[in-house]
Motif scaffolding. Sequence first.
Motif, PDB file in Angstrom:
ATOM      1  N   ASP A  22       1.017  -1.412   0.170  1.00  0.00           N
ATOM      2  CA  ASP A  22      -0.028   0.226   0.213  1.00  0.00           C
ATOM      3  C   ASP A  22       1.226   1.111  -0.002  1.00  0.00           C
ATOM      4  N   GLU A  23       0.476   2.232   0.273  1.00  0.00           N
ATOM      5  CA  GLU A  23       1.095   3.422   0.438  1.00  0.00           C
ATOM      6  C   GLU A  23       2.214   3.726   1.155  1.00  0.00           C
ATOM      7  N   VAL A  42       8.943  -3.702   5.085  1.00  0.00           N
ATOM      8  CA  VAL A  42       9.537  -2.073   4.807  1.00  0.00           C
ATOM      9  C   VAL A  42       9.131  -1.116   4.335  1.00  0.00           C
ATOM     10  N   PRO A  43       8.918   0.251   5.173  1.00  0.00           N
ATOM     11  CA  PRO A  43       8.892   0.996   4.326  1.00  0.00           C
ATOM     12  C   PRO A  43       8.968   1.627   3.476  1.00  0.00           C
ATOM     13  N   LEU A  53      13.368   6.990  10.862  1.00  0.00           N
ATOM     14  CA  LEU A  53      11.840   7.057   9.729  1.00  0.00           C
ATOM     15  C   LEU A  53      11.077   8.013  10.733  1.00  0.00           C
ATOM     16  N   SER A  54       9.972   8.803  10.433  1.00  0.00           N
ATOM     17  CA  SER A  54       9.378  10.185  10.909  1.00  0.00           C
ATOM     18  C   SER A  54       8.482  10.237  11.951  1.00  0.00           C
ATOM     19  N   ASP A  55       8.253  10.950  12.351  1.00  0.00           N
ATOM     20  CA  ASP A  55       7.408  10.500  13.546  1.00  0.00           C
ATOM     21  C   ASP A  55       5.681   9.711  12.772  1.00  0.00           C
ATOM     22  N   ALA A  56       5.419  10.727  11.807  1.00  0.00           N
ATOM     23  CA  ALA A  56       4.298  10.779  11.040  1.00  0.00           C
ATOM     24  C   ALA A  56       4.113   8.962  10.349  1.00  0.00           C
ATOM     25  N   ASP A  57       5.371   8.410  10.008  1.00  0.00           N
ATOM     26  CA  ASP A  57       5.347   7.282   9.393  1.00  0.00           C
ATOM     27  C   ASP A  57       5.187   6.338  10.157  1.00  0.00           C
ATOM     28  N   VAL A  58       5.701   6.702  11.791  1.00  0.00           N
ATOM     29  CA  VAL A  58       5.396   5.518  12.608  1.00  0.00           C
ATOM     30  C   VAL A  58       3.723   4.490  12.489  1.00  0.00           C
ATOM     31  N   GLY A  59       3.333   5.451  13.132  1.00  0.00           N
ATOM     32  CA  GLY A  59       2.096   4.865  13.676  1.00  0.00           C
ATOM     33  C   GLY A  59       1.320   4.030  12.328  1.00  0.00           C
ATOM     34  N   GLN A  63       1.449  -0.643  12.181  1.00  0.00           N
ATOM     35  CA  GLN A  63       0.396  -0.403  11.871  1.00  0.00           C
ATOM     36  C   GLN A  63       0.031  -1.923  10.668  1.00  0.00           C
ATOM     37  N   ARG A  64       1.019  -2.049  10.197  1.00  0.00           N
ATOM     38  CA  ARG A  64       0.847  -2.637   8.632  1.00  0.00           C
ATOM     39  C   ARG A  64       1.699  -3.710   9.404  1.00  0.00           C
TER      40      ARG A  64
END
Length: 141
Positions: A22-23, A42-43, A53-59, A63-64
């Motif tokens: 996904d995105e 992997v992100p 990893l940015s704070d916005a991307d951690v959550g 979740q994935r």
Amino acid sequence: MDECVFCAIVAGRTPAATVLSDEVAVGFLDARPVFKGHVLVVPRVHVETLPDLSDADVGPYFQRVREVARAVEEGLGVAGTFVALNNRVSQSVPHLHTHVVPRNRKDGLRGFFWPRVKYADEGEVMEYAARIQAAIQKSTT
């Protein structure tokens, strides 16, 4: 400089047995699994370690990871999963990745990563805790 193998998988230039895409993240079967069904998540964004990893991307990323852990258990009928990641040391590909390994009791996985050590005494325990707490406080100020 050689292209990151995980970035090539994310971009679709290198084939992989993808289980999630996904995105935010891509999950695919590890080419050298601990057990069959071992997934790497992997992100999409190339970062080397979890602190990168940015704070916005951690959550969203975790979740994935959680969804893959649930799917491994349900889809493979296993008792649980082992979820782990390395930052630099023992990180075979310098792109953040989380291992989701299917587990069953008595599956033979023992001493998978670390030997155990003991603190000399309670003072040493408190010293290590204080050093880590100070680093946390430093990063939040």
